[in-house]
Write an enzyme that holds these catalytic residues in place. Structure first.
Site, PDB file in Angstrom:
ATOM      1  N   LYS A 238       0.841  -1.199   0.000  1.00 32.15           N
ATOM      2  CA  LYS A 238       0.000   0.000   0.000  1.00 32.15           C
ATOM      3  C   LYS A 238       0.879   1.252   0.000  1.00 32.15           C
ATOM      4  O   LYS A 238       0.647   2.207  -0.698  1.00 32.15           O
ATOM      5  CB  LYS A 238      -0.881  -0.011   1.240  1.00 32.15           C
ATOM      6  CG  LYS A 238      -2.056  -0.956   1.084  1.00 32.15           C
ATOM      7  CD  LYS A 238      -2.784  -1.146   2.397  1.00 32.15           C
ATOM      8  CE  LYS A 238      -3.538  -2.459   2.374  1.00 32.15           C
ATOM      9  NZ  LYS A 238      -3.744  -3.034   3.680  1.00 32.15           N
ATOM     10  N   ARG A 239       1.929   1.219   0.789  1.00 30.02           N
ATOM     11  CA  ARG A 239       2.745   2.416   0.931  1.00 30.02           C
ATOM     12  C   ARG A 239       3.633   2.645  -0.288  1.00 30.02           C
ATOM     13  O   ARG A 239       4.286   3.645  -0.412  1.00 30.02           O
ATOM     14  CB  ARG A 239       3.604   2.330   2.201  1.00 30.02           C
ATOM     15  CG  ARG A 239       4.677   1.270   2.188  1.00 30.02           C
ATOM     16  CD  ARG A 239       5.474   1.319   3.485  1.00 30.02           C
ATOM     17  NE  ARG A 239       4.661   0.918   4.627  1.00 30.02           N
ATOM     18  CZ  ARG A 239       4.520  -0.350   5.020  1.00 30.02           C
ATOM     19  NH1 ARG A 239       5.132  -1.326   4.375  1.00 30.02           N
ATOM     20  NH2 ARG A 239       3.772  -0.652   6.033  1.00 30.02           N
TER      21      ARG A 239
END
Ligand code: GLU
Length: 273
Positions: A238-239
């Site tokens: 996600k990051r």
């Protein structure tokens, strides 16, 4: 035996292509064998889970052309089951209260580089006190009780080594279960025969195998798959800024075509074993 697989996302963010690939692999594994594919929402983390993510996940999977064979199971509705499993383990004398704060744990686990950092057991045997606590397993005692264990990954026997994970948390300060406990209880309750998931959870499987033994639960066959990586070779996370499936959907991309590309391995560089 009927093959049963599942996709078990945590609704703490939006799904990206790595999740899509994992869901497709698990789905296709069951479909190819005339089996059943289940969807389980792992939402025990009440502070980070969001209902809007659940709705988006369902839409994402439908957009990819995936279907599942039973009502969606929500872990947040099953807390009593986890509490019962926790009580059994407590009755065996295998759990202890841990009062450490995040900062204390971070400091205790800042091992010299290279070493695998595990919780050093600071609170094992500590007197009870009036403060928030989580439940940890006394790993050495649990391993001794369970004896030698193994499991299979892609059909190959793997010797279980849960001790390497240390005294993991089985119930959090803010939730009556941890990932390890909930996933073990649910895979058994849902009759999951084959767990198809990313290799980032390989280490966790050693803990799950131990919990299965202690709780008299069956052991599924495991099939850990490599993780999808971005163009830079870094795994998608996600990051990492990987495009969300929802954004691709909103941009008018064809989900069936995306799924077909993933199945064909087009543009799917992977990382890990
Ligand atoms: N809920 C976990 C996650 O989203 C996966 C659980 C599993 O497949 O065992 O990372």
């Amino acid at each position: 035996m009927t093959v049963v697989t599942r996709f078990a996302p945590s609704p703490t963010g939006r799904l990206h292509l790595g999740h899509a690939w994992s869901a497709i692999l698990s789905h296709d594994f069951a479909r190819a064998r005339g089996g059943r594919f289940l969807l389980r929402i792992e939402d025990i983390d009440g502070t980070r889970s969001r209902a809007e993510h659940v709705a988006t996940i369902v839409e994402d999977l439908r957009w990819l052309g995936l279907s599942w064979d039973a009502d969606v199971v929500f872990q947040s509705a099953r807390l009593a089951r986890y509490a019962a499993a926790l009580a059994r383990l407590r009755a065996m004398g295998l759990l202890y209260r841990c009062y450490c704060t995040r900062a204390e744990i971070a400091e205790a686990m800042s091992a010299p580089h290279g070493a695998v950092a595990v919780y050093p057991g600071t609170c094992r045997g500590a007197p009870e006190r009036d403060a928030p606590f989580c439940w940890r397993i006394d790993m050495a005692a649990a391993v001794e009780r369970a004896g030698a264990l193994d499991w299979t990954d892609h059909g190959r026997p793997i010797v279980a080594d849960p001790a390497a994970q240390g005294d993991v948390v089985l119930a959090r300060k803010d939730a009556p279960a941890s990932y390890h406990l909930a996933v073990t209880v649910d895979d058994a309750a849902q009759g999951v025969s084959d767990v198809v998931r990313g290799v980032d959870l390989f280490a966790a499987t050693h803990v799950h195998r131990l919990l299965q033994a202690l709780l008299d639960l069956p052991t599924p066959a495991y099939h850990h798959h490599p993780l999808l990586a971005g163009a830079d070779g870094e795994r998608l996370a996600k990051r990492h800024g990987a495009p969300a499936l929802a954004a691709m959907r909103a941009a008018g991309e064809d989900g069936a075509a995306v799924a077909a590309r993933l199945r064909a391995g087009v543009g799917v560089p992977t990382s890990g074993p």
